[in-house]
Each structure stands twice: as C-alpha cells, then as structure tokens.
Design a protein around this motif. Structure first.
Motif, short mmCIF file in Angstrom:
data_model
loop_
_atom_site.label_atom_id
_atom_site.label_comp_id
_atom_site.label_asym_id
_atom_site.label_seq_id
_atom_site.Cartn_x
_atom_site.Cartn_y
_atom_site.Cartn_z
N UNK A 3 48.86 42.40 24.19
CA UNK A 3 47.81 42.70 23.10
C UNK A 3 47.61 41.24 22.18
N UNK A 4 48.38 40.20 22.46
CA UNK A 4 48.31 39.18 21.59
C UNK A 4 46.94 38.38 21.93
N UNK A 5 46.80 37.48 21.25
CA UNK A 5 45.54 36.47 21.32
C UNK A 5 45.55 35.64 22.78
N UNK A 19 41.68 30.59 20.56
CA UNK A 19 42.09 31.82 20.70
C UNK A 19 41.23 32.88 20.92
N UNK A 20 41.37 33.94 21.49
CA UNK A 20 40.45 35.12 21.67
C UNK A 20 41.23 36.57 21.57
N UNK A 21 41.01 37.28 20.43
CA UNK A 21 41.52 38.78 20.48
C UNK A 21 40.51 39.50 21.04
N UNK A 22 41.33 40.20 22.19
CA UNK A 22 40.35 40.96 23.16
C UNK A 22 40.97 41.94 23.83
N UNK A 23 40.54 42.76 24.37
CA UNK A 23 41.10 43.61 25.65
C UNK A 23 41.05 43.04 26.92
N UNK A 24 40.47 41.99 27.17
CA UNK A 24 40.53 41.40 28.23
C UNK A 24 39.42 41.72 29.25
#
Length: 94
Positions: A3-5, A19-24
C-alpha cells in the motif's frame, strides 16, 4: 500488493524522484507501466546497437561516447524500474 507509494519512472524537473499513492489501477499507474515498458525496450535496443558498434572498427570515439551516455541513461532507468517493482512486491510470509 504493497500500500506504499509507487516510485514513478520519471523525475521532477530538479531530478528528484516522483511517487504516486495509488491502488495501482488508475490512469497515472497505467502511464507509468507503459513508460517502464518503453524504458526497458529502449535499453534492450541500445544493447543490440552497442554490440554492433563495438564490432565496427570505423566507429568514432564521439559515437562511442554518445552510446555510452545513452547506455548510462538506460541503466539508470532500468534500475529505477527494478526498484519500483521490487517495492511493490508483497511482503514474504513468515
């Protein structure tokens, strides 16, 4: 998945990692996946070209220097892709 960036395959204008904080599964993640694939294909093409150039006695020092610079860029990109993908691997179970 973690769950990390996510480390993106590009830097900001100052060369710092992005960096991107995402659910991919979002649009930026898709663009990042496509960019990573392009970077890895480009590196593979440079290796092929490099082998050909190194076997040609008529290649100049300037051409080899140019190739060396492009190979360094491709290696930097490949290492960033490896780091990003490694960070997204699930944690091993105990």
């Amino acid at each position: 998945m973690s769950a990390g960036p996510r480390l993106l395959p590009w830097s900001d204008p100052n060369g710092k990692p992005c960096y991107l904080v995402t659910d991919h599964h979002g649009y930026v993640s898709q663009v990042a996946d496509e960019m990573e694939d392009l970077q890895l294909r480009t590196g593979a093409e440079l290796i092929t070209i490099g082998h050909e150039m190194l076997g040609d006695n008529k290649v100049s020092a300037m051409e080899l220097r140019y190739l060396g610079n492009r190979l360094c860029e491709a290696l930097r990109d490949a290492l960033r892709v490896a780091k990003s993908r490694g960070e997204r691997l699930p944690e091993p179970e105990e």
